[in-house]
Design an enzyme around this catalytic site. Structure first.
Site, PDB file in Angstrom:
ATOM      1  N   HIS A  86     -54.654  84.395  80.726  1.00 33.77           N
ATOM      2  CA  HIS A  86     -55.032  85.751  81.137  1.00 33.77           C
ATOM      3  C   HIS A  86     -54.953  85.822  82.660  1.00 33.77           C
ATOM      4  O   HIS A  86     -55.199  84.820  83.335  1.00 33.77           O
ATOM      5  CB  HIS A  86     -56.460  86.056  80.647  1.00 33.77           C
ATOM      6  CG  HIS A  86     -56.800  87.509  80.777  1.00 33.77           C
ATOM      7  ND1 HIS A  86     -57.178  88.073  81.975  1.00 33.77           N
ATOM      8  CD2 HIS A  86     -56.777  88.514  79.886  1.00 33.77           C
ATOM      9  CE1 HIS A  86     -57.386  89.361  81.798  1.00 33.77           C
ATOM     10  NE2 HIS A  86     -57.148  89.662  80.538  1.00 33.77           N
ATOM     11  N   GLU A 134     -49.370  92.287  80.754  1.00 36.50           N
ATOM     12  CA  GLU A 134     -50.418  93.054  81.447  1.00 36.50           C
ATOM     13  C   GLU A 134     -50.159  93.069  82.954  1.00 36.50           C
ATOM     14  O   GLU A 134     -50.193  92.013  83.588  1.00 36.50           O
ATOM     15  CB  GLU A 134     -51.793  92.400  81.234  1.00 36.50           C
ATOM     16  CG  GLU A 134     -52.298  92.461  79.829  1.00 36.50           C
ATOM     17  CD  GLU A 134     -53.820  92.295  79.776  1.00 36.50           C
ATOM     18  OE1 GLU A 134     -54.448  93.020  79.005  1.00 36.50           O
ATOM     19  OE2 GLU A 134     -54.386  91.446  80.516  1.00 36.50           O
TER      20      GLU A 134
END
Ligand code: G3P
Length: 208
Positions: A86, A134
């Site tokens: 992430h 993302e």
């Protein structure tokens, strides 16, 4: 088929401690959803009926590794998978490569995050279950990846060898519709659900 809605609880107050159980129960009404929780909240995997993922696991073995998250223990707690890389918890390529292989061996699914379409292509060669694209600058904001960076989604889909999710700023059903149209299989969302006054209403909308 309904879109996959992966809800990352992060360390939000609304999604940790006693609040984690409350929110997990709401999410579990949506069978197309997966939740990603703090290691301390992985007990939820044995309490609710949708898949629970860890937000991260470490490349450590059994033994003297205080404070790290052992993938095997995450699996034993009932988790079905883990997020990796992430943008709030980046990993080196070699570590990521070994972690994806290790998770495969113990049947822990992996969602590997990428910031660019090129990275999505490169990391997809590790064969995770999903790549999640993302753009970091949109994370936690009100403008979604679908409206601000649609070509990032389609480029990631083109370059990736595995199914793609997209995330950052996702709040509405329209964001999900655009993402699906561009080839994504679903979304990775945090604040849009976690900080909503009515998370069930948002989840209903995101589920289309
Ligand atoms: O992991 C999902 C996340 O980084 C996106 O966050 O708050 O923009 O939905 P948010």
């Amino acid at each position: 088929m309904k879109p996959l809605v992966v809800v990352n609880f992060k360390t939000y107050k609304e999604a940790t401690g006693a609040n984690a159980l409350k929110l997990a129960k709401i999410c579990s009404r949506f069978r197309n959803s997966i939740i990603c929780v703090q290691a301390a909240d992985l007990y939820l995997a044995k309490k609710i009926k949708i898949p629970v993922f860890a937000q991260h696991v470490d490349l450590v073995d059994y033994g003297q590794f205080t404070g790290f998250i052992l993938p095997e223990d995450v699996e034993a707690e009932g988790a079905k998978g883990t997020l990796l890389n992430h943008s709030e918890h980046r990993l080196k390529f070699d570590v990521l490569k070994k972690l994806v292989q290790r998770c495969k061996k113990i049947r822990l699914k992996t969602i590997v995050c990428a910031k660019t379409a090129e990275e999505a292509g490169r990391l997809s060669r590790l064969k995770p279950d999903f790549i999640a694209i993302e753009p970091p600058e949109l994370i936690g904001g009100k403008i979604s990846v679908s409206t601000a960076r649609p070509s990032l989604i389609s480029d990631a889909v083109k370059k990736s060898k595995v199914p793609v999710l997209c995330g950052a700023g996702v709040h509405t059903g329209e964001d999900v519709k655009i993402a699906l149209k561009l080839g994504a299989k679903g979304v990775l969302v945090a604040s849009g659900v976690v900080k909503a006054k009515n998370p069930a209403r948002v989840l209903r909308e995101l589920s289309l």
